[in-house]
Design an enzyme around this catalytic site. Structure first.
Site, PDB file in Angstrom:
ATOM      1  N   HIS A 179      37.368-103.456  81.392  1.00 23.24           N
ATOM      2  CA  HIS A 179      38.510-104.078  82.214  1.00 23.24           C
ATOM      3  C   HIS A 179      39.776-103.833  81.507  1.00 23.24           C
ATOM      4  CE1 HIS A 179      39.950-107.238  85.195  1.00 23.24           C
ATOM      5  NE2 HIS A 179      40.885-106.994  84.484  1.00 23.24           N
ATOM      6  N   HIS A 199      43.509-102.057  82.549  1.00 21.22           N
ATOM      7  CA  HIS A 199      44.447-101.463  83.729  1.00 21.22           C
ATOM      8  C   HIS A 199      45.093-100.110  82.730  1.00 21.22           C
ATOM      9  CE1 HIS A 199      44.024-104.727  86.416  1.00 21.22           C
ATOM     10  NE2 HIS A 199      43.931-105.226  85.546  1.00 21.22           N
ATOM     11  N   HIS A 238      38.787-108.552  90.871  1.00 19.01           N
ATOM     12  CA  HIS A 238      39.548-109.576  90.114  1.00 19.01           C
ATOM     13  C   HIS A 238      39.229-110.994  91.105  1.00 19.01           C
ATOM     14  CE1 HIS A 238      41.420-106.589  87.831  1.00 19.01           C
ATOM     15  NE2 HIS A 238      42.185-107.531  87.069  1.00 19.01           N
ATOM     16  N   GLU A 262      40.426-116.101  88.454  1.00 19.72           N
ATOM     17  CA  GLU A 262      41.648-115.918  87.343  1.00 19.72           C
ATOM     18  C   GLU A 262      42.669-116.924  87.888  1.00 19.72           C
ATOM     19  OE1 GLU A 262      43.926-112.526  87.093  1.00 19.72           O
ATOM     20  OE2 GLU A 262      44.563-112.902  85.425  1.00 19.72           O
ATOM     21  N   ASP A 318      42.775-106.370  79.295  1.00 20.79           N
ATOM     22  CA  ASP A 318      43.336-106.383  80.560  1.00 20.79           C
ATOM     23  C   ASP A 318      44.632-105.327  80.372  1.00 20.79           C
ATOM     24  OD1 ASP A 318      43.378-107.392  83.267  1.00 20.79           O
ATOM     25  OD2 ASP A 318      44.361-109.327  82.604  1.00 20.79           O
ATOM     26  N   ASP A 319      45.527-106.004  79.795  1.00 19.64           N
ATOM     27  CA  ASP A 319      46.930-105.203  79.736  1.00 19.64           C
ATOM     28  C   ASP A 319      47.528-105.369  78.421  1.00 19.64           C
ATOM     29  OD1 ASP A 319      47.224-104.813  82.826  1.00 19.64           O
ATOM     30  OD2 ASP A 319      47.040-106.982  82.734  1.00 19.64           O
TER      31      ASP A 319
HETATM   32  N1  ADE Z   1      46.894-106.038  86.984  1.00 15.32           N
HETATM   33  C1  ADE Z   1      47.311-106.145  85.937  1.00 15.32           C
HETATM   34  N2  ADE Z   1      46.901-107.276  85.098  1.00 15.32           N
HETATM   35  C2  ADE Z   1      46.164-108.251  86.118  1.00 15.32           C
HETATM   36  C3  ADE Z   1      45.783-109.402  86.193  1.00 15.32           C
HETATM   37  N3  ADE Z   1      45.430-109.736  84.826  1.00 15.32           N
HETATM   38  N4  ADE Z   1      44.941-109.805  87.263  1.00 15.32           N
HETATM   39  C4  ADE Z   1      45.376-109.253  88.278  1.00 15.32           C
HETATM   40  N5  ADE Z   1      45.762-108.068  88.523  1.00 15.32           N
HETATM   41  C5  ADE Z   1      46.490-107.191  87.407  1.00 15.32           C
HETATM   42 ZN    ZN Z   2      43.062-107.259  85.082  1.00 14.91          ZN
END
Ligand code: ADE
Ligand code: ZN
Length: 330
Positions: free
Chosen positions: A15, A17, A195, A198, A276-277
């Site tokens: 996971h 992005h 997703h 969350e 994630d990011d």
């Molecule tokens: N796009 C990038 N990061 C995200 C996240 N944590 N939740 C939903 N969409 C995303």
């Molecule tokens: Zn994500």
């Protein structure tokens, strides 16, 4: 064993992005090259600036305006994989967004994808990391655009594009409105993740399984608020792509010790560890391991078990899995 160096272990990530992996210096450099004014998205120390998740989505989209063509995505992919490889990641699945790659036009998407794949091949040769792509509609862009995105995914399904996901604002619209896109991808042989759980609770996790038929859930951690659902996920073998550092950075949990990943694991749910990011949330896969080692005293054996569990849940073909399995045993 606290303080043990778990940073060195070979890792599998499911996971991430792709655009969310862009180092702020990389985006700042592109903005300068192209004379694009996105100054407001950075703090004085050069990190990304955002106040909450919804503002994060805006900043993310602003950063993406600098990614103007396939060449920018080739460079981005190399920059992201370099960071992952430095953390010991040997296999990663990245969310790819046709929305940011030529506005969901199939011809343009093919060109962007070719550039991403070229970078992936180079990274595999030079850094020993394997990349696969999961095409990802953005929920708050709506179901219509998601259909176009799903068509891009279906038309390019193969060895590299292995799945369909959905990200973006979980509070926008309903998952069942995206069922057409997920059916389209499934019929093209793609594997599915979404997703959910969350920003919304257990009901959204149920909806992802029921309305979209996904086998993995992005985050899914709020399932912990309904133990009957937790048992159901364990029984079904649904895999949760947990991103503890992301959840902590965005304020869903006050710290790693409060994160449900450990309890979900104890209750038999297949959890995995992801970033994630990463530059947005000041994390890396190595840091996630270190923080989990400190919070839950997880040892080598636990991390190795979860890496194997992640590889089992990967969407790539059996030959690729066998090759990665060898690297995990090293
Ligand atoms: N796009 C990038 N990061 C995200 C996240 N944590 N939740 C939903 N969409 C995303
Ligand atoms: Zn994500």
């Amino acid at each position: 064993m606290k303080g043990h160096n778990v940073r060195e272990l070979p890792k599998v990530e499911l996971h991430l992005h792709l655009e969310g992996g862009a180092p702020p210096t990389f985006i700042k450099g592109l903005a300068r090259e192209k004379h694009i004014d996105i100054g407001g998205i950075f703090n004085e120390d050069g990190s990304y600036r955002f106040s909450d998740f919804w503002n994060f989505l805006k900043v993310y989209e602003a950063a993406c305006t600098t990614l103007t063509g396939p060449e920018e995505f080739r460079r981005l992919t190399l920059a992201v994989l370099e960071e992952s490889a430095a953390s010991g990641v040997v296999y990663t699945e990245a969310f790819l967004s046709p929305d940011f790659c030529g506005g969901r036009d199939l011809g343009a998407w093919r060109e962007y994808l070719a550039a991403i794949e070229e970078a992936a091949s180079e990274a595999e040769r030079t850094m020993g990391i394997t990349l696969r792509g999961i095409v990802t509609p953005i929920r708050h862009f709506g179901p219509e655009k998601a259909r176009e995105t799903a068509i891009c995914a279906a038309e390019t399904a193969g060895d590299f594009v292995v799945g369909l996901g959905i990200g973006g604002d979980e509070k926008a619209g309903e998952l069942k409105d995206f069922a057409w896109s997920f059916d389209c991808a499934r019929e093209a042989g793609l594997r599915l993740t979404a997703h959910a759980g969350e920003w919304k609770g257990p009901e959204e996790v149920r909806a992802a399984v029921r309305d979209l038929g996904v086998e993995r859930i992005g985050h899914g951690v709020r399932a912990i608020e309904d133990l009957a659902l937790v048992d159901e996920l364990a029984e079904r073998g649904t895999v949760l792509e947990c991103c503890p550092g992301s959840n902590v950075a965005l304020g869903i949990y006050p710290g790693f010790r409060a994160h449900p990943i450990s309890e979900l694991d104890r209750r038999g749910v297949k959890v995995t560890i992801n970033t994630d990011d990463p530059p947005f949330f000041h994390t890396t896969m190595a840091r996630e391991y270190e923080m989990l080692n400190r919070a839950f005293d997880w040892d080598d054996g636990q991390f190795r078990r979860l890496a194997t569990q992640a590889l089992d849940a990967a969407f790539c073909d059996a030959d690729t899995k066998a090759k990665i399995a060898n690297l995990l045993e090293a």
